[in-house]
Write a protein that holds these residues in place. Structure first.
Motif, short mmCIF file in Angstrom:
data_model
loop_
_atom_site.label_atom_id
_atom_site.label_comp_id
_atom_site.label_asym_id
_atom_site.label_seq_id
_atom_site.Cartn_x
_atom_site.Cartn_y
_atom_site.Cartn_z
N ARG A 2 0.82 -1.20 0.00
CA ARG A 2 0.00 0.00 0.00
C ARG A 2 0.86 1.25 0.00
N PHE A 3 0.33 2.28 -0.63
CA PHE A 3 1.02 3.56 -0.70
C PHE A 3 0.45 4.46 0.40
N ARG A 4 1.33 4.97 1.25
CA ARG A 4 0.91 5.68 2.46
C ARG A 4 1.12 7.19 2.31
N ILE A 5 0.05 7.95 2.54
CA ILE A 5 0.08 9.40 2.35
C ILE A 5 -0.42 10.10 3.61
N LEU A 6 0.31 11.11 4.04
CA LEU A 6 -0.15 12.00 5.11
C LEU A 6 -0.79 13.22 4.45
N VAL A 7 -2.06 13.47 4.80
CA VAL A 7 -2.79 14.61 4.24
C VAL A 7 -2.92 15.67 5.32
N ILE A 8 -2.41 16.86 5.04
CA ILE A 8 -2.39 17.95 6.02
C ILE A 8 -3.28 19.08 5.52
N GLY A 9 -4.02 19.68 6.44
CA GLY A 9 -4.83 20.84 6.06
C GLY A 9 -5.79 21.25 7.15
N ASN A 10 -6.00 22.56 7.27
CA ASN A 10 -6.94 23.07 8.25
C ASN A 10 -8.38 22.77 7.83
N ALA A 11 -9.31 23.16 8.66
CA ALA A 11 -10.73 22.97 8.34
C ALA A 11 -11.06 23.66 7.01
N ASN A 12 -11.88 23.02 6.21
CA ASN A 12 -12.33 23.56 4.92
C ASN A 12 -11.20 23.74 3.91
N ALA A 13 -10.15 22.94 4.05
CA ALA A 13 -9.05 23.02 3.09
C ALA A 13 -9.32 22.17 1.85
N PHE A 80 5.70 11.78 13.74
CA PHE A 80 5.10 10.76 12.88
C PHE A 80 6.00 10.46 11.69
N ILE A 81 6.53 11.50 11.06
CA ILE A 81 7.43 11.32 9.92
C ILE A 81 8.67 10.54 10.34
N GLU A 82 9.22 10.89 11.49
CA GLU A 82 10.43 10.22 11.97
C GLU A 82 10.17 8.76 12.30
N SER A 83 9.05 8.48 12.96
CA SER A 83 8.75 7.09 13.34
C SER A 83 8.50 6.22 12.12
N ARG A 84 7.83 6.76 11.11
CA ARG A 84 7.57 5.99 9.89
C ARG A 84 8.85 5.76 9.09
N ALA A 85 9.78 6.70 9.18
CA ALA A 85 11.05 6.55 8.47
C ALA A 85 11.85 5.37 9.02
N LYS A 86 11.59 5.00 10.26
CA LYS A 86 12.32 3.91 10.90
C LYS A 86 11.68 2.54 10.62
N SER A 87 10.54 2.55 9.94
CA SER A 87 9.86 1.29 9.63
C SER A 87 10.69 0.47 8.67
N GLY A 88 10.82 -0.81 8.96
CA GLY A 88 11.67 -1.67 8.14
C GLY A 88 11.09 -1.97 6.77
N GLN A 89 9.79 -2.15 6.70
CA GLN A 89 9.15 -2.52 5.44
C GLN A 89 8.65 -1.28 4.70
N LEU A 90 8.78 -1.33 3.39
CA LEU A 90 8.40 -0.19 2.55
C LEU A 90 6.93 0.17 2.75
N LYS A 91 6.06 -0.81 2.88
CA LYS A 91 4.63 -0.55 2.97
C LYS A 91 4.25 0.20 4.25
N ASP A 92 5.10 0.13 5.27
CA ASP A 92 4.81 0.79 6.55
C ASP A 92 5.41 2.19 6.62
N GLN A 93 6.24 2.55 5.66
CA GLN A 93 6.85 3.87 5.65
C GLN A 93 5.87 4.91 5.11
N LEU A 94 6.17 6.17 5.37
CA LEU A 94 5.39 7.27 4.81
C LEU A 94 6.00 7.62 3.46
N HIS A 95 5.18 7.63 2.41
CA HIS A 95 5.71 7.78 1.06
C HIS A 95 5.56 9.19 0.48
#
Length: 237
Positions: A2-13, A80-95
């Protein structure tokens, strides 16, 4: 995979609208989700992942953005970015990170909204998504009507696109030129509430920001959406 995405934005973005366009999920709610995407800080948890039933290849995480005094949320994102970067498997990382910045307000981009570009996101590419670009047309229209009451409505409409672009360049893009860590790409979205619009440019820019391994994962995720959508279309016909 799976491809993992962090979506950032304030209300009504416009986050929910974008994800439903990307995932072909109109009329569907996220599954495995405790709450809808929102700018609310109350029950927010960045670690909680969710998917849309129409796009099993994508996993999303939500951050409610960085309003004034949002140092706590910024630290959550950095952790969150730092913890995901330490994930061993590609699918668990933040892409990838999709940062939604609405242009429908009167204040331009605030220092709080710029904070992520100052702190950086490591090796994770960030795409700056300027949403509700059509709102700048009305801003330009109002300025023209206020500054020159002798202009005809026809003349005003002719000048709206040029002034809207000038406002965007000065009040939004110029701010990004001044940050320490610039986004990998900038995407502009408009009229997302209308039928027939899409987020194809966002998908293209995201693919261009990836290395070979994550690009392969991204393409497989897109392919799964297309195949599943076509199967459902055939079933419904």
């Amino acid at each position: 995979e799976r491809f993992r995405i962090l979506v950032i934005g304030n209300a009504n973005a416009g986050k929910t609208t974008i994800l439903k366009k990307v995932c072909h999920a109109q009329g569907h709610k996220p599954k495995d989700s405790k709450l809808e995407l929102s700018g609310s800080r109350g029950n927010h948890e960045i670690e909680h992942q969710f998917q849309y039933p129409t796009a099993h290849g994508f996993v999303f995480h939500d951050s409610c953005g960085f309003e004034a005094g949002g140092a706590v949320e910024l630290q959550k994102v950095k952790d969150f970015i730092e913890s995901r970067a330490k994930s061993g498997q590609l699918k668990d990382q933040l892409h990838a990170i999709w940062y939604c910045l609405p242009t429908s307000n009167d204040r331009g981009m605030t220092n709080a909204e710029m904070s992520l570009f100052e702190s950086g996101t490591g090796n994770v590419p960030i795409i700056a998504i300027f949403t509700k670009m059509d709102a700048l047309d009305q801003v330009a229209r109002n300025r023209l009507m206020f500054n020159d009451d002798e202009l005809s409505l026809e003349e005003i409409e002719k000048q709206v696109p040029g002034l809207a672009e000038a406002i965007f360049q000065k009040e939004y893009l110029k701010r990004l030129d001044e940050v320490k860590h610039k986004p990998r790409y900038v995407v502009r979205l408009r009229d997302m509430n209308k039928k027939g619009t899409n987020c194809d440019e966002l998908l293209v820019r995201t693919s261009q920001a990836l290395d070979r391994d994550t690009l392969k994962l991204f393409c497989l995720s897109i392919l799964r959406i297309d195949i599943e959508s076509r199967i459902k279309q055939v079933i419904n016909e």
